[in-house]
Design an enzyme around this catalytic site. Sequence first.
Site, PDB file in Angstrom:
ATOM      1  N   GLU A  62       0.839  -1.200   0.000  1.00  0.00           N
ATOM      2  CA  GLU A  62       0.000   0.000   0.000  1.00  0.00           C
ATOM      3  C   GLU A  62       0.876   1.253   0.000  1.00  0.00           C
ATOM      4  OE1 GLU A  62      -3.080   2.290   3.025  1.00  0.00           O
ATOM      5  OE2 GLU A  62      -2.491   0.225   3.428  1.00  0.00           O
ATOM      6  N   ASP A  66       1.013   3.835  -3.143  1.00  0.00           N
ATOM      7  CA  ASP A  66       0.705   5.252  -2.918  1.00  0.00           C
ATOM      8  C   ASP A  66       1.755   6.131  -3.586  1.00  0.00           C
ATOM      9  OD1 ASP A  66      -0.575   7.568  -1.474  1.00  0.00           O
ATOM     10  OD2 ASP A  66       1.391   7.599  -0.512  1.00  0.00           O
ATOM     11  N   ASN A 131      -7.198   1.215   0.249  1.00  0.00           N
ATOM     12  CA  ASN A 131      -5.935   0.619   0.684  1.00  0.00           C
ATOM     13  C   ASN A 131      -5.487  -0.501  -0.249  1.00  0.00           C
ATOM     14  OD1 ASN A 131      -6.058   2.360   2.840  1.00  0.00           O
ATOM     15  ND2 ASN A 131      -6.729   0.820   4.318  1.00  0.00           N
ATOM     16  N   GLU A 134      -4.329   0.730  -3.699  1.00  0.00           N
ATOM     17  CA  GLU A 134      -2.931   1.167  -3.680  1.00  0.00           C
ATOM     18  C   GLU A 134      -1.988  -0.032  -3.606  1.00  0.00           C
ATOM     19  OE1 GLU A 134      -2.895   5.564  -1.657  1.00  0.00           O
ATOM     20  OE2 GLU A 134      -3.127   3.853  -0.307  1.00  0.00           O
TER      21      GLU A 134
END
Length: 246
Positions: A62, A66, A131, A134
């Site tokens: 994650e 990101d 979440n 990502e």
Amino acid sequence: MNIIKKIFKKSRTQEGGIFFDDIQKILGFQPVSLEFYKKAFTHRSSNKQDIFGNPVNYERLEFLGDAMLSSVIAAHLYNEAPNGDEGYLTKMRSKIVSREHLNELGKDLNLVRFVESKVPVQHFGENIHGNIFEALIGAIYLDRGYSFCEKFIHTRVIIPYVDIARLEGKVISYKSLVIEWCQKEKKIFHYDIFEDNGIDGQRLFGVKLSIDDKIVARARATSKKKAEEKASQRAYFAFQEKMAKK
């Protein structure tokens, strides 16, 4: 049969055809190693560990996803908004990668159906959708590299959802707008937060927003942050004409 095809065949045969097919449809290309994608959907409640005792779940992916998402979106905005300064580009990127928007993207792809967890799906928080979206991007980067990661983001995020003209008018935080306006106009504001269990016993938080000692909006929600944002939104629409002149 070349090496890549052999890898695909081995991956599909040994690691499960159904998951392979479903992931391939979402990605738009063939994954090489399904392990990255399985990890992207492993919740920490599964308590899995690798051979070194390190936890195996989507949280590190994650973090990586990101960063990849932010990088690709930043490059897109830099090219598509040549007159935008740093502040403008930062604000626009924040609108695209907002938690609310990422949750919508995860829901649209129904990614939660792949999650391996010891926690019932209905107990997941709303942010689980963003979440794992990502985390999926992080898995793509590790599996196929930056170019495939960039292609996926363009296909699944930029082309269908990124309209710069529309995003310019999108509000991502009514609370920020209210605070900014109050500070500019030298007004005193205060959020009074209290627990409100409601008639069904559900734990809720109530908020009273006061400006210059006058209550201008009230709201309830399942978290303090959501209650503040909801009260701020109501205050914004009550003072919209004045705030628009800021």
